[in-house]
Design a protein around this motif. Structure first.
Motif, short mmCIF file in Angstrom:
data_model
loop_
_atom_site.label_atom_id
_atom_site.label_comp_id
_atom_site.label_asym_id
_atom_site.label_seq_id
_atom_site.Cartn_x
_atom_site.Cartn_y
_atom_site.Cartn_z
N ALA A 262 45.20 45.47 32.06
CA ALA A 262 44.67 45.76 33.59
C ALA A 262 45.01 46.88 33.86
O ALA A 262 45.95 47.30 34.37
N ARG A 263 44.45 47.17 35.55
CA ARG A 263 44.74 47.78 35.85
C ARG A 263 45.39 47.24 37.55
O ARG A 263 46.28 46.31 37.23
N LYS A 264 46.49 48.80 38.01
CA LYS A 264 47.51 47.82 39.06
C LYS A 264 47.83 46.91 39.93
O LYS A 264 46.44 47.24 40.49
N ASN A 265 48.54 46.15 39.79
CA ASN A 265 47.85 45.13 41.10
C ASN A 265 46.71 44.26 40.58
O ASN A 265 46.69 43.24 41.69
N GLN A 266 46.02 44.07 39.72
CA GLN A 266 44.64 43.60 39.06
C GLN A 266 45.19 42.59 37.80
O GLN A 266 44.23 42.06 37.26
N ALA A 267 46.51 42.37 37.24
CA ALA A 267 47.29 41.64 36.19
C ALA A 267 46.92 40.19 36.57
O ALA A 267 46.10 39.18 35.30
N ASN A 268 46.19 39.28 37.59
CA ASN A 268 45.87 37.90 37.62
C ASN A 268 44.78 37.89 38.22
O ASN A 268 44.23 37.03 38.36
N PHE A 269 43.72 39.26 38.01
CA PHE A 269 42.19 39.14 38.41
C PHE A 269 41.45 38.27 37.67
O PHE A 269 40.81 37.33 37.61
N GLY A 270 42.15 38.00 36.42
CA GLY A 270 41.33 37.30 35.04
C GLY A 270 41.72 35.59 35.37
O GLY A 270 42.47 35.27 36.16
N TRP A 271 41.22 34.74 34.61
CA TRP A 271 41.32 33.53 34.33
C TRP A 271 41.60 33.19 33.18
O TRP A 271 39.66 32.99 31.77
N GLY A 272 42.36 32.92 32.17
CA GLY A 272 42.50 32.87 30.84
C GLY A 272 41.64 34.24 30.28
O GLY A 272 41.83 35.21 30.44
N GLU A 273 40.93 33.55 29.61
CA GLU A 273 39.72 34.46 28.32
C GLU A 273 38.65 35.13 29.12
O GLU A 273 37.69 35.87 28.78
N TYR A 274 38.65 34.95 30.25
CA TYR A 274 37.49 35.17 31.55
C TYR A 274 37.72 36.40 32.36
O TYR A 274 39.05 36.04 32.89
N VAL A 275 36.82 37.06 32.69
CA VAL A 275 37.40 38.39 33.45
C VAL A 275 35.53 38.32 34.35
O VAL A 275 34.40 38.05 33.68
N ALA A 276 35.65 38.92 34.98
CA ALA A 276 34.33 39.42 36.07
C ALA A 276 34.34 40.84 36.40
O ALA A 276 35.37 41.05 37.63
N PHE A 277 33.50 41.56 35.89
CA PHE A 277 33.01 42.61 37.12
C PHE A 277 31.66 42.70 37.39
O PHE A 277 31.07 42.06 37.32
N SER A 278 31.20 43.30 38.25
CA SER A 278 30.68 44.53 39.51
C SER A 278 29.50 44.56 38.33
O SER A 278 29.98 45.71 37.09
N LYS A 279 28.22 44.13 38.47
CA LYS A 279 26.92 44.99 37.59
C LYS A 279 26.83 46.10 37.79
O LYS A 279 25.99 46.24 36.99
#
Length: 358
Positions: A262-279
């Motif tokens: 993860a990038r700085k200050n974004q380590a908790n942005f995901g949920w388990g094995e799920y991540v979401a990014f702008s398309k």
């Protein structure tokens, strides 16, 4: 003193003599001097102002008027006469789907009408002519340049602009309206300065604390929907449907054993094995949605930018230079089942770079 040789007469003409010729005489002499022999030439309407000529003019003018109206309609549609904001299915009026086809159809009609009108003008009103030309090399002397200028003037006179005011007016209207199209399209979107206040789509999307993630048909997204390595395009489930083109988001379920750096200050942005990014690709705004689950590479098909999901969607190939913005995820229980929701909006602007991006 420069002279030119006329192949048909065998005589040489000086620049002073060439300057005394009428435009049509200069055109004929210049053609012969340049190795062009006019085999056949006649006026379409030897007697000016006949009913047949006027009928042809009215037909061409009508085509130009249609082109003018199409260009004006393009501007009217572009400026908001037709809704363009996206809405989820079932969220009300779906007329936004006609916006882009109307723009394309009207612009194509305007261009086609001007082109057809010019072609009909040449075929119906300009003199009928057949000529044979010999190929030659070398630069033209002063006499040939004068004769060439006479050819251009003669061709302009053949158009009959001076006495065909209706065609001149309608062509000017169609051409002027068409000329405004790129001005409106390119400058119109720059009139309002971007800012950071509420509703400024350059820096904000409909996502926010507690906004649910939904599919295009409005169904809520559950962690149980995706298999390992699967992806889904999701949207913010806001009242009235999604109106922003920067809302599409790619929800990704990692494969077993895969982890994200993860990038700085974004380590908790995901949920388990799920991540979401702008398309929305950060290069030119295309949809980056071709996912290679084994390597974790996300490909944008437009210009082949590649983003490494395992490095928090960092660009690793192609013209993109900025990571895809990451959406902070959370879940909530509804009727005994978990559903995704956003913990907050994207922490950075969506899409390609622009002039005031920090």
């Amino acid at each position: 003193m420069s002279t030119t040789h006329s192949p048909s007469s065998g005589e040489e003409m000086t620049a002073e003599e060439a300057a005394q010729l009428s435009p049509e005489e200069a055109m004929i002499a210049g053609a012969e001097a340049d190795g062009i022999y006019i085999v056949h030439r006649r006026e379409r309407f030897p007697i000016a102002g006949t009913k047949a000529e006027k009928r042809a003019e009215r037909t061409i003018a009508t085509v130009f008027v249609i082109g003018f109206l199409a260009a004006v309609a393009f501007i009217v549609v572009f400026c908001g006469a037709v809704p363009y904001e996206f809405k989820l299915p079932g969220a009300g009026n779906q007329n936004y789907r006609y916006f882009t086809p109307l723009l394309g159809g009207l612009l194509g009609l305007a261009l086609a009408c001007i082109g057809i009108g010019v072609v009909l003008w040449a075929k119906w009103l300009l003199p009928e002519e057949e000529a044979v030309q010999d190929r030659h090399d070398g630069a033209s002397d002063m006499t040939q340049q004068i004769l060439g200028a006479g050819t251009l003037v003669s061709g302009f006179e053949d158009l009959g602009i001076a006495r065909r005011s209706m065609l001149k007016t309608t062509l000017g209207l169609a051409g002027g309206a068409l000329g405004l199209v790129p001005l409106v399209a390119l400058v119109g979107a720059m009139i309002k300065k971007p800012g950071r206040g509420p509703g400024q789509s350059l820096f904000h999307t409909p996502y926010g604390p507690g906004v649910p993630l939904v599919y295009s048909d409005g169904r809520r997204v559950s962690p149980d929907d995706l298999q390992p390595g699967g992806i889904a395009t999701v949207f913010p489930g806001v009242e009235g449907g999604v109106k922003n083109s920067d809302s599409p988001t790619l929800l990704i379920r990692l494969r077993p054993g895969q982890t994200v750096k993860a990038r700085k200050n974004q380590a908790n942005f995901g949920w388990g094995e799920y991540v979401a990014f702008s398309k929305i690709c950060t290069h030119a705004g295309c949809p980056a949605s071709l996912y290679e689950q084994k390597t974790g590479r996300l490909l944008c098909p437009c210009h082949q930018s590649q983003f490494d999901v395992l490095q928090d969607a960092k660009p690793v190939f192609g013209p993109a230079t900025r990571s895809l913005p990451k959406l902070p995820l959370d879940v909530e229980m509804v009727d005994g089942r978990q559903y995704f929701k956003a913990r907050d909006d994207f922490p950075e602007a969506i899409g390609p770079s622009f002039w005031e991006r920090p």
